[in-house]
Scaffold this active site. Structure first.
Site, PDB file in Angstrom:
ATOM      1  N   CYS A   2       0.698  -1.064   0.098  1.00  0.00           N
ATOM      2  CA  CYS A   2      -0.051  -0.016  -0.039  1.00  0.00           C
ATOM      3  C   CYS A   2       0.658   1.360   0.049  1.00  0.00           C
ATOM      4  CB  CYS A   2      -0.729   0.017   1.058  1.00  0.00           C
ATOM      5  SG  CYS A   2      -1.995  -1.473   1.506  1.00  0.00           S
ATOM      6  N   LEU A  54      -3.783  -1.756  -1.686  1.00  0.00           N
ATOM      7  CA  LEU A  54      -3.525  -2.916  -2.701  1.00  0.00           C
ATOM      8  C   LEU A  54      -4.102  -3.873  -1.999  1.00  0.00           C
ATOM      9  CD1 LEU A  54      -2.637  -3.883  -5.323  1.00  0.00           C
ATOM     10  CD2 LEU A  54      -0.488  -4.378  -4.420  1.00  0.00           C
ATOM     11  N   LEU A  57      -4.598  -9.354   1.232  1.00  0.00           N
ATOM     12  CA  LEU A  57      -5.282 -10.164   2.314  1.00  0.00           C
ATOM     13  C   LEU A  57      -6.483  -9.517   2.741  1.00  0.00           C
ATOM     14  CD1 LEU A  57      -2.091 -10.886   4.324  1.00  0.00           C
ATOM     15  CD2 LEU A  57      -3.196 -12.691   3.240  1.00  0.00           C
ATOM     16  N   ASN A  79       1.732  -0.330   5.406  1.00  0.00           N
ATOM     17  CA  ASN A  79       2.243  -0.780   4.242  1.00  0.00           C
ATOM     18  C   ASN A  79       2.965  -2.043   4.393  1.00  0.00           C
ATOM     19  OD1 ASN A  79       3.329  -1.088   1.473  1.00  0.00           O
ATOM     20  ND2 ASN A  79       4.970   0.273   1.718  1.00  0.00           N
ATOM     21  N   GLU A  81       3.227  -6.722   4.782  1.00  0.00           N
ATOM     22  CA  GLU A  81       2.839  -7.655   4.988  1.00  0.00           C
ATOM     23  C   GLU A  81       3.484  -8.186   6.341  1.00  0.00           C
ATOM     24  OE1 GLU A  81       0.170  -8.839   3.469  1.00  0.00           O
ATOM     25  OE2 GLU A  81       0.305  -7.812   1.629  1.00  0.00           O
ATOM     26  N   ASP A 104      -4.045  -8.779   8.235  1.00  0.00           N
ATOM     27  CA  ASP A 104      -2.851  -8.623   9.036  1.00  0.00           C
ATOM     28  C   ASP A 104      -3.011  -7.258   9.905  1.00  0.00           C
ATOM     29  OD1 ASP A 104      -2.203  -7.284   6.873  1.00  0.00           O
ATOM     30  OD2 ASP A 104      -0.047  -7.976   6.773  1.00  0.00           O
ATOM     31  N   ILE A 305      12.377 -11.193 -18.584  1.00  0.00           N
ATOM     32  CA  ILE A 305      12.551 -10.290 -19.916  1.00  0.00           C
ATOM     33  C   ILE A 305      13.850 -10.656 -20.481  1.00  0.00           C
ATOM     34  CG2 ILE A 305      10.852  -8.502 -19.152  1.00  0.00           C
ATOM     35  CD1 ILE A 305      13.342  -6.701 -18.686  1.00  0.00           C
ATOM     36  N   SER A 378      10.753 -12.593  -5.363  1.00  0.00           N
ATOM     37  CA  SER A 378      12.026 -12.276  -5.901  1.00  0.00           C
ATOM     38  C   SER A 378      13.245 -12.825  -5.162  1.00  0.00           C
ATOM     39  CB  SER A 378      12.487 -10.721  -6.035  1.00  0.00           C
ATOM     40  OG  SER A 378      12.743 -10.390  -4.776  1.00  0.00           O
TER      41      SER A 378
END
Length: 650
Positions: A2, A54, A57, A79, A81, A104, A305, A378
């Site tokens: 977020c 965003l 959860l 912002n 997790e 959360d 990419i 990542s």
């Protein structure tokens, strides 16, 4: 993931204006949270919190922010997790706490109510940055995660208002923001490609350091009296690992690392939206993808990419790994035209000068990935934790050469070399030219000797590492009267006898949070994509801290232990190749498709009019690069990113 923002102001403003300012701050962050938004304002103390969501959860309205604790005392904008929130929720329920939803955020608030903020954040496993207002004590708490994965800025506007937010663009919406450019930070930027914490491009705005809590009482706003504490220090963890190293067998170490990484990956698969992974075909991303695929019977979505220029193209390697693992793989080939279309947006996406050119492919792979999933894992952190960078052995080799000279002689030689201009050194050093060329020294002899002078001055390995891995700038620098290397490099004092550990530690507190994680956060959030980094689970970091250098580098092979774990999932022959990195051919592009754009930004009249950079030095670098005599792509990209930022925001 977020976007958050907020302020405390001592100015008596009507409620409608307080709300409108908060609304503008959050609107500037809508790309970070396209699903929902909200503000909370308390008129009497002049406090406002704003949030863009965003939804990852609990996609329902029960996850809406700003959120108020069940007892009404705390208000939070958050912002990130907290991956272990379900275990914490069960523990809190046993203590009598009730929960309305499944987010959360609600668990964080209950944890603060039960344990207090210091103990609560110690229990969180995740990536997070949040602002918490205590309505009883009238205090604001700002908290950033242990490794600095999520960004958080704070500081003062010219009228004394305290501001905070996920990105600097939120600050600029404050009426009369008026913050001058920090020239010291700008000089550091040209050395490192990024502005190191705690600095920002603005003189009165700071980055909250990794693993920190800031406390500001309402009564202290006018005096600008903030209290900063560290609740977790990677420096302490790393030095403890050196004091108490791993003593088991190679197999035990591989088994332990395999288990720790597998657990970290599985925790980061928890989401109510589709999850995928970035895959370059390198060691780190391949291992993360392999552990993801081992955790599910369905094909994992992977993304990469490629480039037409073969020396930058990792797509075939990623394709081979994806085929072996059985993932559902998607790839996109990037052209100079794709880069050209993205470049004008870069100053807005990063909103302070940032010049790691891999920002371009990172943006493009994030944009493609967001078309398919909302969360992507990542491999970030593998190079820092397990000694993967090629610069590590190269720097160590240079340090050993420099250390042969007594310190007093080395410093005198350094002073003499740095006092002379590269032009003079070019003439004096003519007899050395053939030797330097055989050694592979890049550029004109005078520049090489001047660089050797810079590297001969530091007495400690940490300071040497900082200089060795910063740009060589023209004598006098690019910012008049300002030049230097981040003071953070002095934090490796006492580690001269363990240089491999020192290099990793310095990257964990500088390059990782201020370059790599900043790059990935802005690139992914620009398209509403949440990026998660399981390798940077703080328990994996603690494990890596205690691994001896012989488990990380063996027989010249870097990331040795990480490779042994990967070979359990992917054949060696699919992985063994020269490390490419995630770069783009900027040097070539500046001489051809990007030349007109660069010429415009580096125009001599424009530089004189702006009055920030030494125009003669800039033009000299540009002319040398175009001639092909030197490759100044890195420092030129830094200059161009600053110029583009200046045109956009000033």
């Amino acid at each position: 993931m977020c976007g958050i923002a907020g302020y405390i102001t001592a100015h008596a403003l009507p409620l409608s204006e307080l709300k409108e300012i908060a609304r503008r701050m959050t609107v500037s962050l809508v790309h970070r949270g396209p699903d929902d938004g909200g503000i909370w304002v308390d008129e009497k103390p002049g406090v406002s919190l704003g949030h863009r969501r965003l939804a990852v959860l609990d996609l329902s309205a029960l996850g809406h922010q700003p959120m108020i604790s069940a007892d009404g005392r705390y208000v939070i904008v958050y912002n990130g997790e907290v991956y272990n929130f379900r275990g914490l929720q069960r523990e809190l329920e046993d203590m009598g706490h009730l929960f309305r939803g499944g987010s959360d955020t609600e668990v964080i608030l209950a944890a603060v109510v039960e344990w207090g903020i210091q103990e609560a954040v110690q229990r969180f496993v995740g990536m997070f940055a949040f602002g918490l207002w205590d309505r009883t004590d009238r205090k604001l708490y700002l908290v950033r995660d242990r490794l600095g994965i999520k960004p958080l800025y704070y500081g003062w506007a010219s009228d004394g208002t305290f501001l905070f937010g996920s990105e600097l663009k939120a600050f600029r919406t404050w009426p009369g923001f008026n913050n001058p450019v920090n020239l010291e930070a700008l000089a550091l930027f040209f050395r490192h490609n990024y502005i190191p914490a705690p600095y920002t491009i603005y003189r009165h705005i700071r980055k909250l350091p990794q693993g920190s809590i800031l406390v500001l009482s309402q009564c202290d706003v006018a005096d600008r009296n903030v209290k900063l504490t560290t609740y977790w220090s990677v420096e302490d963890v790393w030095k403890q690992g050196i004091r108490e190293p791993w003593c088991g067998t190679d197999k035990d170490a591989a088994d332990t690392l395999d288990e720790a990484l597998g657990k970290a990956v599985r925790m980061r698969l928890v989401a109510d939206v589709p999850v995928g992974a970035f895959l370059s075909g390198g060691i780190d991303s391949s291992l993360v993808a392999a552990l993801m695929q081992a955790s599910t019977t369905k094909p994992v979505r992977t993304f990469t990419i490629g480039f037409a220029e073969s020396e930058y193209d990792e797509a075939p390697h990623a394709r081979a790994v994806a085929k072996h693992l059985g993932t559902d793989h998607t790839e996109l080939y990037v052209t100079p035209r794709d880069a050209m279309e993205l470049i004008p947006k870069i100053p807005t996406l990063w909103d302070e000068p940032f010049a790691d050119s891999s920002q371009i492919p990172t943006c493009l792979v994030s944009q493609m990935t967001r078309d398919h999933v909302t969360v992507a894992l990542s491999g970030d952190g593998g190079d820092e934790l397990f000694s993967g960078y090629t610069r590590y052995p190269e720097t160590l080799r240079l340090w050993k050469m420099a250390a042969h000279l007594p310190g007093r002689i080395r410093r005198r030689a350094a002073k003499c070399l740095c006092m002379l201009s590269p032009e003079v050194l070019d003439i004096i050093g003519m007899p050395l030219r053939p030797i330097l060329r055989r050694l592979g020294a890049p550029g004109p002899t005078g520049r090489v000797l001047h660089r050797l002078g810079e590297l001969s001055g530091p007495d400690t390995f940490g300071e040497f590492y900082g200089w060795a891995n910063s740009h060589q700038l023209p004598p006098g620098g690019l910012v008049p009267g300002k030049d230097g290397v981040s003071p953070a490099f002095a934090r490796a004092s006492g580690l001269d006898k363990t240089p491999w550990s020192a290099m990793s530690l310095l990257d964990l507190i500088t390059y990782l949070p201020d370059d790599i994680l900043t790059k990935v956060d802005r690139a992914s959030m620009a398209f509403g994509l949440e990026a998660r980094a399981p390798v940077l689970d703080h328990r994996v970091v603690a494990l890596a801290a205690g691994l001896p250098a012989a488990l990380k580098v063996r027989n010249g092979e870097r990331k040795w232990l990480l490779r042994q774990v990967l070979y359990r999932y992917v054949p060696r022959d699919l992985i063994e190749r020269t490390k490419m990195g995630f770069g783009v051919p900027v040097g070539q592009w500046l001489r051809d498709p990007l030349r007109e754009w660069a010429e415009n930004l580096l125009d001599e009249k424009r530089l004189h009019r702006q009055g920030v950079l030494v125009s003669d030095a800039v033009r000299c670098l540009w002319t040398e690069h175009l001639s092909g005599r030197c490759n100044h792509q890195y420092v030129l990209w830094s200059i161009l990113m600053f110029q583009a930022w200046l045109e956009t925001w000033q």
